[in-house]
Every structure is written in C-alpha cells, then in structure tokens.
Design an enzyme around this catalytic site. Structure first.
Site, PDB file in Angstrom:
ATOM      1  N   HIS A   1    -130.987 -29.330   8.992  1.00  0.00           N
ATOM      2  CA  HIS A   1    -131.626 -30.391   8.192  1.00  0.00           C
ATOM      3  C   HIS A   1    -131.374 -31.795   8.718  1.00  0.00           C
ATOM      4  O   HIS A   1    -131.361 -32.766   7.962  1.00  0.00           O
ATOM      5  CB  HIS A   1    -131.240 -30.286   6.702  1.00  0.00           C
ATOM      6  CG  HIS A   1    -132.426 -30.561   5.820  1.00  0.00           C
ATOM      7  ND1 HIS A   1    -132.415 -30.426   4.449  1.00  0.00           N
ATOM      8  CD2 HIS A   1    -133.673 -30.985   6.150  1.00  0.00           C
ATOM      9  CE1 HIS A   1    -133.589 -30.744   3.971  1.00  0.00           C
ATOM     10  NE2 HIS A   1    -134.374 -31.084   4.983  1.00  0.00           N
TER      11      HIS A   1
ATOM     12  N   LYS B   1    -127.972 -33.640  -8.518  1.00  0.00           N
ATOM     13  CA  LYS B   1    -128.539 -34.004  -7.211  1.00  0.00           C
ATOM     14  C   LYS B   1    -129.479 -35.213  -7.319  1.00  0.00           C
ATOM     15  O   LYS B   1    -130.246 -35.320  -8.267  1.00  0.00           O
ATOM     16  CB  LYS B   1    -129.303 -32.769  -6.713  1.00  0.00           C
ATOM     17  CG  LYS B   1    -130.042 -32.920  -5.413  1.00  0.00           C
ATOM     18  CD  LYS B   1    -130.664 -31.571  -5.039  1.00  0.00           C
ATOM     19  CE  LYS B   1    -131.451 -31.636  -3.759  1.00  0.00           C
ATOM     20  NZ  LYS B   1    -131.938 -30.317  -3.350  1.00  0.00           N
TER      21      LYS B   1
ATOM     22  N   LYS C   1    -128.009 -23.793   7.859  1.00  0.00           N
ATOM     23  CA  LYS C   1    -129.007 -24.868   7.751  1.00  0.00           C
ATOM     24  C   LYS C   1    -128.575 -26.150   8.458  1.00  0.00           C
ATOM     25  O   LYS C   1    -127.461 -26.613   8.280  1.00  0.00           O
ATOM     26  CB  LYS C   1    -129.234 -25.114   6.260  1.00  0.00           C
ATOM     27  CG  LYS C   1    -129.972 -26.369   5.889  1.00  0.00           C
ATOM     28  CD  LYS C   1    -130.230 -26.400   4.390  1.00  0.00           C
ATOM     29  CE  LYS C   1    -130.508 -27.810   3.901  1.00  0.00           C
ATOM     30  NZ  LYS C   1    -130.848 -27.831   2.473  1.00  0.00           N
TER      31      LYS C   1
ATOM     32  N   HIS D   1    -129.118 -23.390  -3.073  1.00  0.00           N
ATOM     33  CA  HIS D   1    -130.402 -24.101  -3.099  1.00  0.00           C
ATOM     34  C   HIS D   1    -131.483 -23.069  -3.422  1.00  0.00           C
ATOM     35  O   HIS D   1    -131.388 -21.919  -3.001  1.00  0.00           O
ATOM     36  CB  HIS D   1    -130.635 -24.704  -1.706  1.00  0.00           C
ATOM     37  CG  HIS D   1    -131.750 -25.688  -1.611  1.00  0.00           C
ATOM     38  ND1 HIS D   1    -133.070 -25.326  -1.692  1.00  0.00           N
ATOM     39  CD2 HIS D   1    -131.730 -27.033  -1.410  1.00  0.00           C
ATOM     40  CE1 HIS D   1    -133.824 -26.412  -1.550  1.00  0.00           C
ATOM     41  NE2 HIS D   1    -133.037 -27.463  -1.384  1.00  0.00           N
TER      42      HIS D   1
ATOM     43  N   CYS E   1    -129.596 -33.431   0.484  1.00  0.00           N
ATOM     44  CA  CYS E   1    -129.217 -32.666   1.682  1.00  0.00           C
ATOM     45  C   CYS E   1    -129.086 -33.474   2.973  1.00  0.00           C
ATOM     46  O   CYS E   1    -128.029 -33.480   3.601  1.00  0.00           O
ATOM     47  CB  CYS E   1    -130.248 -31.571   1.947  1.00  0.00           C
ATOM     48  SG  CYS E   1    -130.361 -30.357   0.635  1.00  0.00           S
TER      49      CYS E   1
ATOM     50  N   ASP F   1    -123.008 -29.929  -0.344  1.00  0.00           N
ATOM     51  CA  ASP F   1    -123.692 -31.108   0.219  1.00  0.00           C
ATOM     52  C   ASP F   1    -124.116 -32.123  -0.835  1.00  0.00           C
ATOM     53  O   ASP F   1    -124.338 -33.279  -0.529  1.00  0.00           O
ATOM     54  CB  ASP F   1    -124.894 -30.687   1.066  1.00  0.00           C
ATOM     55  CG  ASP F   1    -126.028 -30.114   0.228  1.00  0.00           C
ATOM     56  OD1 ASP F   1    -125.768 -29.544  -0.853  1.00  0.00           O
ATOM     57  OD2 ASP F   1    -127.193 -30.226   0.656  1.00  0.00           O
ATOM     58  N   ASN F   2    -124.244 -31.664  -2.066  1.00  0.00           N
ATOM     59  CA  ASN F   2    -124.611 -32.566  -3.174  1.00  0.00           C
ATOM     60  C   ASN F   2    -124.489 -31.779  -4.477  1.00  0.00           C
ATOM     61  O   ASN F   2    -124.225 -30.575  -4.464  1.00  0.00           O
ATOM     62  CB  ASN F   2    -126.028 -33.150  -3.004  1.00  0.00           C
ATOM     63  CG  ASN F   2    -127.106 -32.124  -2.723  1.00  0.00           C
ATOM     64  OD1 ASN F   2    -127.612 -32.030  -1.605  1.00  0.00           O
ATOM     65  ND2 ASN F   2    -127.462 -31.325  -3.718  1.00  0.00           N
TER      66      ASN F   2
ATOM     67  N   ARG G   1    -125.619 -34.481   5.014  1.00  0.00           N
ATOM     68  CA  ARG G   1    -125.220 -33.772   6.243  1.00  0.00           C
ATOM     69  C   ARG G   1    -124.992 -34.750   7.404  1.00  0.00           C
ATOM     70  O   ARG G   1    -124.106 -34.544   8.237  1.00  0.00           O
ATOM     71  CB  ARG G   1    -126.282 -32.731   6.607  1.00  0.00           C
ATOM     72  CG  ARG G   1    -126.181 -31.514   5.697  1.00  0.00           C
ATOM     73  CD  ARG G   1    -127.514 -30.808   5.478  1.00  0.00           C
ATOM     74  NE  ARG G   1    -127.459 -30.129   4.193  1.00  0.00           N
ATOM     75  CZ  ARG G   1    -127.100 -28.852   4.033  1.00  0.00           C
ATOM     76  NH1 ARG G   1    -126.825 -28.110   5.076  1.00  0.00           N
ATOM     77  NH2 ARG G   1    -127.029 -28.327   2.832  1.00  0.00           N
TER      78      ARG G   1
ATOM     79  N   ASP H   1    -124.982 -25.352  -0.473  1.00  0.00           N
ATOM     80  CA  ASP H   1    -126.141 -26.234  -0.654  1.00  0.00           C
ATOM     81  C   ASP H   1    -126.488 -26.348  -2.141  1.00  0.00           C
ATOM     82  O   ASP H   1    -126.880 -25.349  -2.764  1.00  0.00           O
ATOM     83  CB  ASP H   1    -127.331 -25.655   0.136  1.00  0.00           C
ATOM     84  CG  ASP H   1    -128.450 -26.667   0.311  1.00  0.00           C
ATOM     85  OD1 ASP H   1    -128.387 -27.739  -0.317  1.00  0.00           O
ATOM     86  OD2 ASP H   1    -129.383 -26.375   1.083  1.00  0.00           O
ATOM     87  N   ASP H   2    -126.300 -27.517  -2.698  1.00  0.00           N
ATOM     88  CA  ASP H   2    -126.621 -27.801  -4.108  1.00  0.00           C
ATOM     89  C   ASP H   2    -125.670 -27.109  -5.092  1.00  0.00           C
ATOM     90  O   ASP H   2    -126.028 -26.887  -6.249  1.00  0.00           O
ATOM     91  CB  ASP H   2    -128.072 -27.400  -4.465  1.00  0.00           C
ATOM     92  CG  ASP H   2    -129.124 -28.249  -3.770  1.00  0.00           C
ATOM     93  OD1 ASP H   2    -128.752 -29.079  -2.929  1.00  0.00           O
ATOM     94  OD2 ASP H   2    -130.316 -28.072  -4.072  1.00  0.00           O
TER      95      ASP H   2
ATOM     96  N   SER I   1    -134.415 -26.768   4.659  1.00  0.00           N
ATOM     97  CA  SER I   1    -134.091 -25.994   3.458  1.00  0.00           C
ATOM     98  C   SER I   1    -134.906 -24.705   3.351  1.00  0.00           C
ATOM     99  O   SER I   1    -135.989 -24.590   3.933  1.00  0.00           O
ATOM    100  CB  SER I   1    -134.347 -26.843   2.207  1.00  0.00           C
ATOM    101  OG  SER I   1    -133.582 -28.002   2.263  1.00  0.00           O
TER     102      SER I   1
HETATM  103 MG    MG Z   1    -128.481 -29.834  -0.920  1.00  0.00          MG
END
Ligand code: MG
Length: 487
Positions: free
Chosen positions: A152, A324, A150, A251, A94, A303-304, A98, A54-55, A175
């Site tokens: 989301h 992001k 996660k 994240h 996010c 995810d980003n 996803r 994540d991130d 998150s």
């Molecule tokens: Mg993310």
C-alpha cells in the site's frame, strides 16, 4: 636423471604439501576471520519482525479487554513481553500509516498524504524513492529482508517493495477491498452493496515483481502468509533477517479459513482476528523451535483504528472514542505488543507515549544502523523503554488528517482544533478555543475542560501553531494518478 627426477618428484611432493598446507592455513584463517564478523553480526544484529494488523482496533484483543474475541497467542505474547497502552500508528488510515512506519517520518513530510486518503489502483507513484525505508536500512546492514502481505505504498513497478529495500515480497499491493469484492457484509442498509463488483479491477497477488494470481482465495490468505513468514525465517535462520508481515486483515472484506469460520462469538470479525492470532502463535513457535527467540524482537501492532463504517464487520476501539480516519483516540491509538525473551521483561505494561514512527529509530539503535543524513525524523529511540530501563518517551504527538493538523498532545493533555467524525459527510468543525482533554484521566475524550485550564490551552495553542508552521508539505503523492486510459 633418475635421481634428479626422483628428487624433483620429492620436491614436487613437498611443494604440493606446502601448497596444501598453505591452502589449509589460508582456509582456516579465512574461516577464523570471517567468523569474527559473523559472531559480531549476531550480537549486534537481532532479527526484527514487525507484524502489522490492518484496521484492528484498540479493544479487539483479549489482552486489551475484548470480552469474546479469543486471542490466546497474543495474550501469551503480551504476558511474555511488553504491552503498550499509549502506542499510536503514524496516521489514522492505511497508506500514510505505513509510510510513517517504514520511514520514521510524518506522512506530511514524505508527501504520502492527500485527498482520497490512500494509494489506489490508478496511483501513479508511491512512497518517494528517496525516502530511506526500514528495509533499506537493515539491508545495508546485511539483513535478509522480506515483506509478507500488504504494501500500500505504490503499485506501479518502480514503487513496489522490491524497489524499497525488500529482497522478497509475497502479498497484495494494496487493500483486499481493491478488487472485485469490497465487502462480504450483507445488510440492506449498508451504504455499499456486498458481493462482486464486475467492473472493478482484479486484486493481484504478487511474488516479488510478478503477479502470480488475480483475485486469490482470501479465505486462504492468512494461512499462506503464515507459511511464507515461517519459510523466510527458516531460510534465513543463520543470518540476520527482517520480516515485515502486514496482514490484509481484519480489514474488510473479512475472510477466515474453514478451521476458524463460524467459531467466534464475535462473528466473522472475531473468526478473522482469532486466525490472525493463530498466525502470530505459529511464528513465535517457529522462533522458539529454531532457538531464535532470544535474538529476535517481535512487534505486533495495527496500522490504524477500527473501520466503524463497516458496522459489525469493523472492530472496536474499546474505551476510546471514534475509529479509523479520525483524530480522536480511536483513530490511531492501537494495540501493540513487544516480545523479545531474555531482553524484554515478561508481563509488563507500558503507559509511555509511543508511536510507530519510534520503531524506525529504535530498530536503528538496536541494530547499530546509521540513520539517514539530512533527514528530519519524527521517531525517537524507545529501546530503553523496551528494556525497562526508562520511562522517558516522547512528550508531544501531532494528529493529522492529510496535510491538516487537527490536534496535538503534550503529556496527558490533548487539544483538538479541528474535529470530524470519520467518514461523515458533515464538514469538519473548527474550534477557535480548542477542545481540551486530559486523556490519561479521560481516555474516552468525554469531558472538555478547556474553560477551566486556560494556561494549558495557551500552551497547546502555541505548540499547535509551532508544529503547523514547522513543516511545509511537499506535493501530495496520493493525488498523482495515472491517465485514465492506463487504469
Ligand atoms: Mg488500515
């Protein structure tokens, strides 16, 4: 009578023998025939593991050039498999990212876009139930399916992962900053105060549809998720399985366990990435120990891009510009590794233009799953790229923020029609003549060459207009919120 009786007895015994023989034969036949589909299933049904950070930024792993973040397991995974240098998340934040991964479709088609960027604690819906998820596709093929981590894509009961094809879920509905702690960063100049937020709702930890804890100790999350993934693999080692392991990290707020905290020269961010790296190593080791490695495709991706707003608690996009929530390369181009010993050649770098949306289509091809009917997919099958048989990939990639098309890429060319620095209060800038970059030559998007390439500008402008008019977005799901009393 006696003789008759004895005879009857003998007949009974013979009959019993016959019945037993028949039963044994039936059992043997049943085992034989049932083993045929089992064998067939094994051949056509590789296990699928998608690990989503994540991130995590493009420049945050050792094998992507980070000078001080130690990622020995991911580096090894890359040396045993395929490392992608032009792989994109389905969006730059996010939730839509996803949704794209789960469906192989642009978020602008599924309605998973909108003001506010992501589903929040008061979201009324989630990924629409009529969308066909990767988990539903594999479940239909007899796979055991799980999400560890996660989601989301909706936090009200009817939109939880257990309603979208996952047999098992252990993790958070959104998150890790959507609870009482937004950031662990201590900085007087930071725009958001660190520490607990008393009025915020508590972060729930779910097991299936039940909240088992509120505000779980996030320092232990990576270890617990790792255990859950390994247990799921062990429980399902004799049948095909799909695990989607979506870590909450890196994240923010950042948390590492005591074994990792304070160890990285990159600070807490580095500690967290190194623990995630450890987690991936444990999973690959489990597959090897159970001799499942040659029948399991493992994809590691993010995810980003990095959340630059978080300063040193956010990651790095390396040589790419921005992070992001931006349509510059740093927003959605992410580190991605594919691993499948014996199937994917070792130590290969692919520069093919690829997307997380392609994973849906590729997994469908690898598992001989039926694609959803009457549904426009935005992914292409990249299995031939994975197996080193082709470099043929998608040629075009659109870049959206919410429902707005900002930029488009064709081959090495990328034209920006709208630009915006992520999380900047300054309004987006529109460009009557787009900014044009050759991002294979200039991955940092430094040199606008629109003036010297009018033909390319013309071609990409037509393509941009065509892409924009080809989709009528359904209403935004992200903007549907619960009445405030139900918050
Ligand atoms: Mg993310």
């Amino acid at each position: 009578m006696l003789i008759y009786h004895q005879k009857t007895k003998i007949q009974d015994i013979n009959l019993q023998n016959l019945t037993m023989k028949k039963t044994v034969k039936r059992l043997a036949t049943a085992i034989l025939f049932s083993s045929i589909p089992i064998l067939g299933l094994a051949q056509n049904s590789p296990n699928i593991i998608v690990i989503l950070a994540d991130d995590l930024g493009y420049g945050d792993l050792g094998c992507y050039g980070h000078p001080t973040i130690m990622t020995p397991n991911l580096d090894k995974m890359a040396s045993q498999g395929m490392r992608f240098t032009q792989f994109y998340a389905g969006a730059a934040v996010c939730t839509p990212s996803r949704a794209a991964l789960m469906t192989g479709r642009l978020p602008v088609r599924t309605g998973v876009y909108g003001k506010g960027d992501v589903f929040r604690q008061n979201s009324a819906t989630g990924l629409p139930l009529e969308e066909f998820t990767m988990a539903e596709m594999l479940k239909k093929k007899g796979y055991a399916t799980s999400l560890i981590g996660k989601w989301h894509l909706g936090s009200v009961a009817e939109y939880l992962p257990t309603r979208q094809g996952f047999d098992y879920w252990f993790g958070t509905p959104y998150s890790n900053d959507m609870g009482k702690v937004f950031t662990t960063r201590i900085d007087p100049d930071f725009p958001v105060p660190s520490g607990p937020r008393a009025n915020a709702p508590s972060l729930p930890l779910y097991q299936n549809e039940k909240v088992i804890e509120f505000e779980p100790d996030q320092r232990r999350l990576t270890k617990r998720y790792t255990q859950e993934v390994i247990q799921f693999i062990k429980n399902n080692k004799d049948k095909p399985f799909f695990t989607y392991y979506a870590s909450n990290f890196p994240h923010t707020p950042l948390y590492a366990s005591t074994e990792f905290e304070g160890k990285s020269a990159r600070g807490l961010y580095g500690d967290v990435v190194t623990e995630l790296d450890w987690s991936v190593g444990q999973i690959l080791k489990t597959l090897k120990d159970l001799k499942l490695d040659e029948n399991t495709l493992v994809i590691f991706t993010s995810d980003n891009g990095p959340w630059l707003f978080q300063k040193d608690h956010g990651g790095s996009a390396g040589i790419l510009f921005e992070g992001k929530n931006s349509t510059y390369e740093g927003g959605s181009r992410v580190p991605t590794i594919a691993w499948w010993p014996g199937k994917i050649k070792a130590n290969v770098t692919s520069t093919s233009l690829t997307s997380a949306m392609d994973l849906f289509t590729t997994v469908a091809a690898l598992t001989k799953s039926e694609l959803p009917k009457n549904t426009t997919l935005d992914g292409v099958d990249i299995s031939q790229i994975l197996f080193g048989k082709s470099n043929q990939s998608r040629e075009i990639l659109p870049y959206y923020i919410n429902e707005n098309l900002y930029a488009i890429r064709k081959g090495p060319w990328k034209a920006h029609f709208i630009t915006h620095a992520s999380y900047s209060p300054v309004a987006p800038a529109t460009h009557a003549v787009p900014l044009l970059y050759n991002i294979e030559n200039d991955p940092s998007e430094k040199y606008d060459i629109a003036k010297t390439h009018p033909d390319i500008v013309k071609e990409l402008t037509a393509l941009f207009e065509q892409q924009k008019s080809s989709i009528t977005p359904p209403p935004s799901e992200i903007e549907k919120v619960l009445p405030s009393k139900q918050k």
